[in-house]
Design a protein around this motif. Sequence first.
Motif, short mmCIF file in Angstrom:
data_model
loop_
_atom_site.label_atom_id
_atom_site.label_comp_id
_atom_site.label_asym_id
_atom_site.label_seq_id
_atom_site.Cartn_x
_atom_site.Cartn_y
_atom_site.Cartn_z
N ASN A 161 60.22 61.64 45.19
CA ASN A 161 60.21 62.59 46.31
C ASN A 161 60.30 61.86 47.66
N TYR A 162 61.44 61.20 47.88
CA TYR A 162 61.62 60.50 49.16
C TYR A 162 62.14 61.45 50.22
N ASP A 163 61.67 61.24 51.43
CA ASP A 163 62.23 61.91 52.61
C ASP A 163 62.52 60.83 53.65
N ILE A 164 63.13 61.22 54.76
CA ILE A 164 63.59 60.20 55.72
C ILE A 164 63.16 60.53 57.14
N VAL A 165 63.06 59.47 57.95
CA VAL A 165 62.95 59.60 59.41
C VAL A 165 64.06 58.74 60.01
N HIS A 166 64.89 59.34 60.84
CA HIS A 166 65.99 58.60 61.46
C HIS A 166 66.33 59.22 62.81
N TYR A 167 66.61 58.36 63.78
CA TYR A 167 67.13 58.81 65.08
C TYR A 167 68.35 57.95 65.39
N TYR A 192 73.06 60.57 57.57
CA TYR A 192 73.71 60.98 56.32
C TYR A 192 73.69 59.86 55.29
N VAL A 193 73.86 58.61 55.74
CA VAL A 193 73.86 57.51 54.75
C VAL A 193 72.46 57.33 54.16
N VAL A 194 71.42 57.59 54.96
CA VAL A 194 70.05 57.46 54.44
C VAL A 194 69.78 58.60 53.45
N GLU A 195 70.28 59.80 53.78
CA GLU A 195 70.17 60.93 52.84
C GLU A 195 70.88 60.60 51.52
N ASP A 196 72.10 60.03 51.63
CA ASP A 196 72.84 59.65 50.42
C ASP A 196 72.08 58.61 49.60
N LEU A 197 71.40 57.70 50.31
CA LEU A 197 70.63 56.65 49.62
C LEU A 197 69.49 57.25 48.80
N ILE A 198 68.74 58.19 49.38
CA ILE A 198 67.60 58.73 48.62
C ILE A 198 68.04 59.69 47.52
N LYS A 199 69.32 60.12 47.58
CA LYS A 199 69.85 60.97 46.49
C LYS A 199 70.55 60.14 45.42
N GLU A 203 72.19 45.53 55.18
CA GLU A 203 73.53 44.98 55.49
C GLU A 203 74.61 46.07 55.62
N ASN A 204 74.67 46.66 56.80
CA ASN A 204 75.80 47.55 57.14
C ASN A 204 76.02 48.69 56.16
N LEU A 205 75.05 49.59 56.08
CA LEU A 205 75.27 50.78 55.27
C LEU A 205 76.00 51.81 56.14
N PHE A 206 77.32 51.77 56.07
CA PHE A 206 78.20 52.69 56.80
C PHE A 206 78.83 53.67 55.83
N ASP A 207 79.06 54.90 56.31
CA ASP A 207 79.89 55.81 55.52
C ASP A 207 81.36 55.43 55.73
N THR A 208 82.27 56.20 55.17
CA THR A 208 83.70 55.83 55.25
C THR A 208 84.44 56.65 56.30
N LYS A 209 83.69 57.46 57.08
CA LYS A 209 84.33 58.30 58.10
C LYS A 209 84.33 57.60 59.44
N ASP A 210 85.35 57.86 60.23
CA ASP A 210 85.46 57.26 61.56
C ASP A 210 84.59 58.05 62.55
N ASP A 211 83.64 57.36 63.16
CA ASP A 211 82.80 57.99 64.19
C ASP A 211 83.33 57.53 65.54
N VAL A 262 67.68 51.78 62.86
CA VAL A 262 66.62 51.62 61.86
C VAL A 262 66.27 53.01 61.34
N ALA A 263 65.58 53.05 60.21
CA ALA A 263 65.16 54.32 59.62
C ALA A 263 63.94 54.05 58.76
N LEU A 264 63.32 55.12 58.29
CA LEU A 264 62.20 54.99 57.37
C LEU A 264 62.39 55.98 56.23
N ILE A 265 62.19 55.52 55.01
CA ILE A 265 62.12 56.46 53.89
C ILE A 265 60.70 56.38 53.33
#
Length: 314
Positions: free
Chosen positions: A92-98, A77-84, A13-21, A108-111
């Motif tokens: 030892n999670y890593d991510i795949v995202h495009y 970045y939000v997926v990186e923040d999630l695994i941290k 459900e909408n994992l957005f950072d707080t920066k304007d893209d 979508v992404a994969l951890i």
Amino acid sequence: MSNKHTIAFYNIENLFDTKDDEHTNDDDFLPTSAKRWTTKRYEKKLKKLGRVISQIGEEDVDSPPAIVGLAEVENEYVVEDLIKSKFLKHYNYDIVHYDSSDERGIDVALIYNTDVFKVSHSEPFAVYLTKEDGNRDYTRDVLLVTGRLNDEQVHIIVNHWSSRRQGQQETEHKRLAAAATVNRVVEVLNKNYDDPKIIVMGDFNDTPQNNSLLSIEEKSNLYNPFKKVSTREKGSLNHNFEWHLFDQILISTNFFNATSTQFNLSEANVFNSKFLTQYHGKYKGQPFRTYVGKRYKGGYSDHFPVYIELKEDS
């Protein structure tokens, strides 16, 4: 040590950072927006989602999921923040995202837990849709990730198909187009690999009985264990007090061939622990959401995660 591996999917459900893209339509999720999406709220959501992910699966599995497909992430970045975040950083999670061209800027992404899953290849596949005026209608890509789960090569296809917002029948062609894309990806896998083991997961915005899901089941030779999970009282999301099972995980039928796989399917379920639900009021038992409209509720997501357990032959 358990010999089961949990494979999960979660629309967060909408994992957005707080920066304007400036390249995406993320204006709803800024500190200055009507939703007042602040750093404090963002960090609280990361922590809550991490807690959920760390617990998905059966009680007899003593580790968090090996693989989790995610929907509705804004960027890498939000997926990186999630695994941290607090509940996941010890694993030892890593991510795949495009980045996809989705108009809302969600992907979508994969951890995955690098202790048990090693990625060898990944790529996104675009779903081509057109609007009534003939212009391209941009939506989420389909993500393919290939790797080894322990010693077995598996191919994971992560999806988030078009919503039913304009009506189920009016939008069905979009989900059928996404299904055709999945079938094409499976075709490529069948050409490039000998008897590939395939896991297709996602928020399909359709039920196991809809044409789009039946089409990938039939054409790509998949088995959908969630046909047996879906009931009137059980689903992954609730709309107008009706349960729907739009989130599902399908597996290729060769997972049932004992001579060619080290894994058996032992379970398929919705992870709907009580802490993920609204405790009181008329929405009791429904997913505890982050927002309802513009109102901040401080919950997890409007979807429950789904998962399968693969048991290793010992």
